[in-house]
Design a protein around this motif. Structure first.
Motif, PDB file in Angstrom:
ATOM      1  N   GLU A  18       0.831  -1.217   0.000  1.00 18.68           N
ATOM      2  CA  GLU A  18       0.000   0.000   0.000  1.00 18.68           C
ATOM      3  C   GLU A  18       0.862   1.261   0.000  1.00 18.68           C
ATOM      4  OE1 GLU A  18      -3.288  -0.917   3.290  1.00 18.68           O
ATOM      5  OE2 GLU A  18      -1.289  -1.580   3.854  1.00 18.68           O
ATOM      6  N   THR A  19       2.166   1.121  -0.099  1.00 15.16           N
ATOM      7  CA  THR A  19       3.048   2.260   0.145  1.00 15.16           C
ATOM      8  C   THR A  19       3.232   3.154  -1.081  1.00 15.16           C
ATOM      9  OG1 THR A  19       4.989   1.050  -0.580  1.00 15.16           O
ATOM     10  CG2 THR A  19       4.414   0.853   1.734  1.00 15.16           C
ATOM     11  N   ASP A  20       3.624   4.395  -0.803  1.00 13.18           N
ATOM     12  CA  ASP A  20       4.028   5.292  -1.888  1.00 13.18           C
ATOM     13  C   ASP A  20       5.400   4.866  -2.427  1.00 13.18           C
ATOM     14  OD1 ASP A  20       5.125   5.983   0.586  1.00 13.18           O
ATOM     15  OD2 ASP A  20       5.362   8.091   0.062  1.00 13.18           O
ATOM     16  N   THR A  21       6.208   4.236  -1.562  1.00 13.69           N
ATOM     17  CA  THR A  21       7.576   3.855  -1.941  1.00 13.69           C
ATOM     18  C   THR A  21       7.616   2.903  -3.133  1.00 13.69           C
ATOM     19  OG1 THR A  21       8.215   4.060   0.356  1.00 13.69           O
ATOM     20  CG2 THR A  21       9.695   2.792  -1.056  1.00 13.69           C
ATOM     21  N   GLU A  22       6.630   2.011  -3.202  1.00 22.11           N
ATOM     22  CA  GLU A  22       6.714   0.976  -4.235  1.00 22.11           C
ATOM     23  C   GLU A  22       6.698   1.570  -5.643  1.00 22.11           C
ATOM     24  OE1 GLU A  22       3.987  -2.345  -3.780  1.00 22.11           O
ATOM     25  OE2 GLU A  22       4.887  -3.323  -5.534  1.00 22.11           O
ATOM     26  N   VAL A  23       6.139   2.796  -5.795  1.00 23.21           N
ATOM     27  CA  VAL A  23       6.198   3.374  -7.152  1.00 23.21           C
ATOM     28  C   VAL A  23       7.653   3.591  -7.573  1.00 23.21           C
ATOM     29  CG1 VAL A  23       3.939   4.532  -7.038  1.00 23.21           C
ATOM     30  CG2 VAL A  23       6.003   5.818  -6.497  1.00 23.21           C
ATOM     31  N   LEU A  24       8.540   3.795  -6.605  1.00 22.09           N
ATOM     32  CA  LEU A  24       9.942   4.062  -6.951  1.00 22.09           C
ATOM     33  C   LEU A  24      10.576   2.851  -7.631  1.00 22.09           C
ATOM     34  CD1 LEU A  24      11.196   5.910  -3.737  1.00 22.09           C
ATOM     35  CD2 LEU A  24      10.795   6.901  -5.990  1.00 22.09           C
ATOM     36  N   SER A  25      10.378   1.669  -7.037  1.00 21.81           N
ATOM     37  CA  SER A  25      11.034   0.491  -7.614  1.00 21.81           C
ATOM     38  C   SER A  25      10.489   0.213  -9.018  1.00 21.81           C
ATOM     39  CB  SER A  25      10.883  -0.730  -6.699  1.00 21.81           C
ATOM     40  OG  SER A  25       9.561  -0.870  -6.290  1.00 21.81           O
ATOM     41  N   HIS A  26       9.165   0.399  -9.194  1.00 18.58           N
ATOM     42  CA  HIS A  26       8.590   0.146 -10.531  1.00 18.58           C
ATOM     43  C   HIS A  26       8.976   1.246 -11.518  1.00 18.58           C
ATOM     44  CE1 HIS A  26       6.230  -3.344  -9.314  1.00 18.58           C
ATOM     45  NE2 HIS A  26       6.009  -2.705  -8.170  1.00 18.58           N
ATOM     46  N   LEU A  27       9.041   2.470 -11.036  1.00 20.25           N
ATOM     47  CA  LEU A  27       9.405   3.573 -11.932  1.00 20.25           C
ATOM     48  C   LEU A  27      10.840   3.386 -12.435  1.00 20.25           C
ATOM     49  CD1 LEU A  27       8.012   6.193 -12.891  1.00 20.25           C
ATOM     50  CD2 LEU A  27       9.092   7.382 -10.981  1.00 20.25           C
ATOM     51  N   ILE A  28      11.724   2.983 -11.524  1.00 23.37           N
ATOM     52  CA  ILE A  28      13.123   2.761 -11.929  1.00 23.37           C
ATOM     53  C   ILE A  28      13.191   1.558 -12.885  1.00 23.37           C
ATOM     54  CG2 ILE A  28      15.447   2.194 -11.068  1.00 23.37           C
ATOM     55  CD1 ILE A  28      14.562   3.823  -8.482  1.00 23.37           C
TER      56      ILE A  28
END
Ligand code: AGP
Length: 608
Positions: free
Chosen positions: A123-133
């Protein structure tokens, strides 16, 4: 408030990451995790709860690998859970990210990435980072991170590793602290210096918008635009021992007992032989000081309470109008500021998000900003025009104690310096104040020697639900700090009231046995306080007075008295707060609370 660590080098990474995370525990967290680049893959372990839970999980199965990143999470988006704990990985578990702060546009990014076929697990905002990268990754992690950063809104720091680049950690800073530690053939990353000190004292403090690439051989820092940045190496003087407990059961008690030393260090070299104040770090010219029309003090929590003392002291010694605001209010109330306003921001950590935003707002509006902070190299210290450092040393307990007294001391110094420069106080008056400041360390030591009396006093609070702190003038400012201290660590409800305001509502809550702590250190308000004490005694409250030695008649009006050494009333707040800190400490210990890490709170509040 979340902690990041990272390691690249010849040693096993996992134990180094876990040790680093322990040094960041003071920031507050509710889950923890590490990822190690292990035999051509990523080995991720993360658990809800304290670090011991993660260590238990890893016991006997410590991932082997020489590169990794780790994290302690303080939940913002998504509840504390194993799944929401960091690191977060991409769809193929090739990329792992740990992150502090908030990605404000995570929802549209998540939707866009889902449209591109990415599957999210948390549910985190952080997970967009791994997918975006992952979305931008074409064999160069640095390039993918740079692409990703251009699409992010919010304040954050994060670190990334990729399976395909097994000897690299990439880290980004924007509004959340991040420090690189430089070793020989190895390099480290952390949210704060204590996590680096057992390995190295040579550090690079990352600035907003910078991206660092850590390898075995070195660290290269780039701007967001991709230009290499020449960084200065910052040598840390203080050692790890000063960040440890030194035999005390809790950091808070140790830090309370360090107050005489902290006050002495903060004053050292700032008072001249004739008693005048010299603040070399404040570069305001006499003309600029004379042009000031108003002072605005801005801070949060305990630092704000130091600001409340500062407001009264500045008004008395500088004879200028002074406002004191909570930073989260100040930044949204469209304050009236211009180049004739002196804004004083107070922050122990120098990283508090609201205080930093208030500082930036003040600078945008042309005001001159003086920062009072305890952390060299912190964001606040770097962005302010002038800095008055408090020399309290590292404060680890969430509850601020030695930082508060040194912040108050810095406000006296600033007020005396400005008062002298504007001719609002005579050299003799300035000398009288600095003489009183010089006596404070010994007097605080004397108050500390009465700790057993306060410990017995705390006994009477252990089973209480509600308490009241009352005072007038400077005592009301101290009452607010006493009340915050008690509630934040003992979880006993505490309210601070201006004593003259009681009869306008709060007196209805005063019934038999309700503890009232009455501060009465100000001679000009002493008789008024005695009347207020009689009002609460008439409702059978249990009253403990904190007053200066010599005020004997108060003993007849109250149940208990704590006497403080006689002093110039202007500096009495520094003495009066000490029994209140001890009271909060002993009440919390007796109630079995986690004194150094109270529930729901973090040491450094780097998100809004
Ligand atoms: C109080 O004990 C707290 N630690 C808290 O109120 C603190 O003073 C506040 O969060 C501001 O922190 P800062 O001084 O680091 O900006």
């Amino acid at each position: 408030m979340c902690g990041i660590v990272g390691y690249v080098g010849p040693q096993q990474a996992a134990p180094i990451l876990l040790d680093g995370l322990k040094m960041l525990e003071y920031r507050g967290y509710d889950s923890a995790g590490v990822v190690v680049l292990d035999n051509g893959g990523l080995s991720v372990t993360k658990k809800e709860g304290k670090l011991e839970v993660l260590e238990d999980r890893l016991a006997g199965a410590m991932p082997r690998g020489q590169v990794g990143i780790g994290h302690t999470r303080w939940a913002t988006h998504g509840r504390p859970s194993d799944l929401n704990a960091h690191p977060h990985t991409d769809c193929h578990e090739d990329i792992a990210v740990v992150h502090n702060g908030i990605i404000e546009n995570f929802q549209p990014l998540r939707e866009w990435l889902q449209d591109q076929g990415h599957e999210f697990r948390s549910e985190t905002d952080t997970e967009v980072l791994s997918h975006l990268i992952e979305q931008f990754y074409q064999g160069d992690l640095l390039a993918a991170v740079q692409e990703a950063v251009h699409r992010l809104e919010g304040s954050y720091a994060f670190a990334v590793v990729a399976r395909q680049e097994p000897r690299r950690v990439v880290a980004v800073r924007k509004d959340s602290p991040l420090v690189v530690g430089l070793g020989k053939g190895e390099n480290f990353l952390a949210s704060d210096i204590p996590a680096l000190l057992s390995h190295t004292r040579e550090t690079m403090i990352m600035e907003d918008g910078e991206i660092a690439v850590l390898t075995d051989d070195g660290v290269q820092v780039y701007s967001t635009g991709g230009q290499p940045v020449e960084k200065q190496v910052f040598h840390v003087e203080w050692d790890l021992a000063s960040a440890e407990k030194a035999g005390y059961p809790h950091f808070m008690l140790k830090e309370i007992h360090e107050q005489p030393r902290a006050l002495r260090d903060t004053l050292a070299r700032r008072v001249r032989g004739d008693g005048a104040v010299f603040l070399g770090e404040v570069k305001l010219t006499p003309e600029q000081i004379k042009a000031i029309n108003k002072v605005a003090i801005v801070a949060c929590g305990t630092a704000f309470h130091a600001g409340l003392v500062g407001k009264q002291v500045l008004e008395r010694l500088v004879r200028l109008p002074v406002e004191a605001d909570i930073a989260s209010e100040f930044r949204y109330r469209d304050p009236l500021l211009d180049e004739t306003t002196l804004v004083v921001v107070i922050s122990q950590s120098g990283e508090t998000a609201d205080t930093l935003a208030a500082l930036r707002l003040a600078k945008n509006r042309g005001a001159r900003v003086v920062a009072v902070t305890n952390v060299v190299g912190s964001s606040v210290s770097r962005e302010a025009d002038d800095v008055v450092y408090t020399l309290a040393g590292p404060e680890i307990a969430v509850a601020s104690t030695k930082a508060y007294v040194t912040q108050v001391e810095a406000m006296y110094l600033l007020a005396a310096m400005l008062g002298q420069a504007r001719g609002a106080i005579s050299p003799a008056e300035a000398a009288e104040i600095t003489a009183a400041l010089k006596r404070l360390p010994d007097q605080v030591q004397e108050v500390l020697s009465h700790a057993p009396v306060v410990e017995r006093w705390a006994e009477s609070l252990v089973d209480k639900e509600d308490t009241f702190f009352i005072g007038r003038g400077l005592d009301w400012a101290v009452a607010q700090e006493g009340s915050l201290k008690l509630k934040e660590i003992s979880y006993i409800h505490a309210e601070a009231y201006a004593a003259g305001e009681l009869k306008h509502g709060t007196l209805a809550l005063i019934t038999e046995g309700v503890p009232v702590i009455a501060l009465a250190t100000q001679p000009d308000l002493y008789d008024k306080m005695l009347s207020n004490i009689k009002e609460v005694k008439a409702r059978d409250a249990y009253v403990t007075a904190v007053t200066l030695t010599g005020n004997t008649e108060i003993a007849k009006a109250v149940d208990e008295v704590i006497y403080l050494p006689a002093t110039n009333p202007l500096v009495a707040p520094v003495l009066a707060v000490v029994p209140l800190q001890l009271l909060a400490y002993y009440a919390a210990v007796k109630r079995g609370c986690d004194v150094d890490k109270p529930r729901n709170l973090a040491k450094s509040v780097t998100v809004e």
